[in-house]
Design an enzyme around this catalytic site. Sequence first.
Site, PDB file in Angstrom:
ATOM      1  N   ASP A 298     -43.170  22.250  42.403  1.00 30.93           N
ATOM      2  CA  ASP A 298     -44.136  21.577  43.703  1.00 30.93           C
ATOM      3  C   ASP A 298     -44.082  20.046  43.474  1.00 30.93           C
ATOM      4  OD1 ASP A 298     -45.287  21.707  41.197  1.00 30.93           O
ATOM      5  OD2 ASP A 298     -47.344  21.852  41.668  1.00 30.93           O
ATOM      6  N   GLU A 299     -43.178  19.518  42.668  1.00 31.75           N
ATOM      7  CA  GLU A 299     -43.503  17.850  42.368  1.00 31.75           C
ATOM      8  C   GLU A 299     -42.056  17.416  42.361  1.00 31.75           C
ATOM      9  OE1 GLU A 299     -45.782  15.032  39.169  1.00 31.75           O
ATOM     10  OE2 GLU A 299     -45.614  17.368  39.092  1.00 31.75           O
TER      11      GLU A 299
ATOM     12  N   ASP B  33     -46.740  15.932  45.599  1.00 31.64           N
ATOM     13  CA  ASP B  33     -47.195  16.921  44.766  1.00 31.64           C
ATOM     14  C   ASP B  33     -47.857  17.840  45.690  1.00 31.64           C
ATOM     15  OD1 ASP B  33     -48.212  18.351  42.536  1.00 31.64           O
ATOM     16  OD2 ASP B  33     -49.300  16.692  41.939  1.00 31.64           O
TER      17      ASP B  33
END
Length: 484
Positions: A105-106, A11
């Site tokens: 983003d993960e 993350d």
Amino acid sequence: MRNVPTILHLDMDAFFASAEQASKPSLRGKAVVVGGLGPRGVVATASYEARVFGVHSAMPMAQARRLAPNAAYLVPRGAFYRSISEQVMELLHGLSPLVEPLSLDEAFVDLEAGQAAWDEGSARLAGAKLRADIRAVTGLTGSVGLAASKMLAKIASEQAKPDGLVVIEPGTERALLGPMSVRTLPGVGPATGDHLRRAGISTVDELAEAGEDELVRLLGKAHGHALYAMALAHDERPVVAERETKSVSVEDTYDVDIHDRGRVGTEVQRLADRCVRRLRGAGLSGRTIVLKVRRYDFSTLTRSETLRGPTDDPAVVREAAARLLEAVDTTGGVRLLGVGVSGLADYTQEDLFAQAAGELAALEPDGEAEHEPVEEPEAPAERRWTTGHDVRHADFGPGWVQGSGLGRVTVRFETPDSEQPGRVRTFRTDDPALEPADPLPLVALAPRRPDGPDEGSSGQESSVPASLPKSWSGKGGGGATSRP
């Protein structure tokens, strides 16, 4: 569930805001909020400095401004964030063929499937190297969680934030989960959490103690069985390499309700064109056209039409969206519009193109069936400069827009590798020497260090969250614990 912590969850830390801080030296260490800046805008991401004031994602922007009036408020730069995300995902794919992106983003990674890790020690090394490589390639930081399941790996990465690595050792899962809120578990949102709380269940331990039968009675068969298993730290969900895209859509929320029917129609046509550009960018086509309308009273209507075959033709999508709009009453005003395409495929049905081309040619004066949306030219004095976006001046070089209004635009001239905050200058909005520019890469912020973590990094490593007893640190200990 496997018995080795080789499921990795990455993350990126406050991704949008961190990217803006890395891009703009004058904002480093300061409160930054990224999102829609209009009266109805919401926060997309807040930097950690802004979170101190209570600002968080999904918060109305007006509330964020009241909490942190001195923060920098920026409009998102989607293409810039996507370019950084692609760099990060490339690093993940270098670890394993099983990478499951959840957002820009993960992502989850199955390290064992890529033979990047096979036990706790090798998994920890892989996680540490990934963090170092992300910093070297993008200049940003990411938090990594390692565990034997997806659920636990995600919990570990939350505990690792910001800029850390946490490993949950097999055998410690139940003790870790027990005191945590039920909201920690996947699938427990605000409504389910409130329902459980009213039944006297607030923690994961209480969830397990309630028993499977009681949870099925409270939540239904499927949800009850799933939550009971997760309360016992059982999560058999695999990392899925390719998550099927079910639809492509775009939508806009308007600062002021739109009452004019003609304007609503124009907006729907514009959204249809944007949706098709996104559809084509993904190499897809679709059969079902969807129109979304949120009215002045917050009631939301969705209308759809299924075509004979999949299409990526803007004329077909515009035409279908217009037909759907005809069935919607917009008399009281519209606050949000959206156009989407579902029933996706990777091919098109050509006869639909010819049909749409013929029909549209009869309607348009110039006889052209396919075109980009036409925008009214603006007078030079009305040129719009978006806060936070990149520009270049013929004399002063690259910079970014700090603000604009009353025929003036203020620009701060600095680049990601500037050692000091840049100079600020103000120009007329019609200055011919000033023009929009592409974002500059962030890589200059960090020299490449492919052999391991940066020694000067502020990130920490831990085998368990700081809140757990030291006896749970296991053989992975040795680094200081990280704070959530």
